[in-house]
Design an enzyme around this catalytic site. Sequence first.
Site, PDB file in Angstrom:
ATOM      1  N   SER A  69       0.818  -1.212   0.000  1.00  0.00           N
ATOM      2  CA  SER A  69       0.000   0.000   0.000  1.00  0.00           C
ATOM      3  C   SER A  69       0.855   1.267   0.000  1.00  0.00           C
ATOM      4  O   SER A  69       2.013   1.258   0.431  1.00  0.00           O
ATOM      5  CB  SER A  69      -0.911   0.018   1.227  1.00  0.00           C
ATOM      6  OG  SER A  69      -1.676  -1.150   1.299  1.00  0.00           O
TER       7      SER A  69
HETATM    8  N1  SAH Z   1      -0.731  -4.499   3.805  1.00  0.00           N
HETATM    9  C1  SAH Z   1      -0.175  -5.105   2.624  1.00  0.00           C
HETATM   10  C2  SAH Z   1      -1.173  -4.980   1.495  1.00  0.00           C
HETATM   11  C3  SAH Z   1      -1.287  -6.217   0.745  1.00  0.00           C
HETATM   12  S1  SAH Z   1      -2.514  -6.199  -0.530  1.00  0.00           S
HETATM   13  C4  SAH Z   1       1.117  -4.440   2.249  1.00  0.00           C
HETATM   14  O1  SAH Z   1       1.274  -3.249   2.537  1.00  0.00           O
HETATM   15  O2  SAH Z   1       1.968  -5.096   1.663  1.00  0.00           O
HETATM   16  C5  SAH Z   1      -3.795  -7.163   0.222  1.00  0.00           C
HETATM   17  C6  SAH Z   1      -3.470  -8.578   0.580  1.00  0.00           C
HETATM   18  O3  SAH Z   1      -4.677  -9.207   0.996  1.00  0.00           O
HETATM   19  C7  SAH Z   1      -2.922  -9.436  -0.542  1.00  0.00           C
HETATM   20  O4  SAH Z   1      -1.680  -9.952  -0.150  1.00  0.00           O
HETATM   21  C8  SAH Z   1      -3.962 -10.554  -0.708  1.00  0.00           C
HETATM   22  O5  SAH Z   1      -3.384 -11.802  -1.043  1.00  0.00           O
HETATM   23  C9  SAH Z   1      -4.590 -10.572   0.661  1.00  0.00           C
HETATM   24  N2  SAH Z   1      -5.931 -11.163   0.723  1.00  0.00           N
HETATM   25  C10 SAH Z   1      -6.971 -11.061  -0.147  1.00  0.00           C
HETATM   26  N3  SAH Z   1      -8.031 -11.752   0.295  1.00  0.00           N
HETATM   27  C11 SAH Z   1      -7.675 -12.328   1.474  1.00  0.00           C
HETATM   28  C12 SAH Z   1      -8.346 -13.169   2.419  1.00  0.00           C
HETATM   29  N4  SAH Z   1      -9.618 -13.562   2.260  1.00  0.00           N
HETATM   30  N5  SAH Z   1      -7.645 -13.557   3.507  1.00  0.00           N
HETATM   31  C13 SAH Z   1      -6.364 -13.174   3.698  1.00  0.00           C
HETATM   32  N6  SAH Z   1      -5.678 -12.365   2.850  1.00  0.00           N
HETATM   33  C14 SAH Z   1      -6.329 -11.944   1.753  1.00  0.00           C
END
Ligand code: SAH
Length: 224
Positions: A69
């Site tokens: 993000s």
């Molecule tokens: N906070 C992270 C953002 C990652 S993007 C950063 O700054 O790097 C969002 C993440 O949510 C992705 O890695 C995706 O795989 C995960 N995601 C999507 N659906 C999900 C679910 N049902 N349970 C767990 N993770 C999930």
Amino acid sequence: MSSLPPDLEARYAERARMVDEQLAGRGIAAPSVLDAMKQVPREWFMSAEAADRAYLDGAQPIDCEQTISQPYMVARMTELLQLRPTDRVLEIGTGSGYQTAVLATIAKAVYTVEWHQRLINQAAARLEALGLRNIEYHCGDGSLGWPEQAPFDAIIATAGAPDIPNAYREQLGPRGRLVIPIGPLADQRLVVLKRGDEGFHETEVLKCRFVKLRGAHGWRDEDD
Ligand code: SAH
């Protein structure tokens, strides 16, 4: 990922400038958030080739077609959680682990859930190399929360859901705070839900665009 230990000094000046200009300069005021983001090396959560983009003002691609993000969004969401040093936090969507590091620097314990095994393994290795030991990891469907570890003082989802999953309301402790992007991808809103003495109170904060939350209370593949 580099096997060298993180060099916290290498990009300190860039990081401090990011905090001043992108965060404090745009109204992020909580000292705990500004301090944590001055400490955590964002480049450590990105590939070596992407390190030069670590302090740019935007989201960046990571593995498994996901994103790390934007720094401002990480700061804003963390500030909205109103974390205290005694808090236990549930994070949905570990991704790179960067947001996890910021949470773990401020709160007592972080419980983080990620859909992709590859991402959570990578994130755990990075977080451990930084010396952050107050984190529990779970690979699975975070749209169900983490009932065995509930209740939580704060819950943060870093992927967007159609609506607030019921599990999150149930797993929020007294005075608990939830921050989550909800709504159709073209019209997502960041929402804060607080559990008060007389029930829940919901506030819409800003328009945003996050990747999809998958799973039982997220988007189905056929919604693509
Ligand atoms: N906070 C992270 C953002 C990652 S993007 C950063 O700054 O790097 C969002 C993440 O949510 C992705 O890695 C995706 O795989 C995960 N995601 C999507 N659906 C999900 C679910 N049902 N349970 C767990 N993770 C999930």
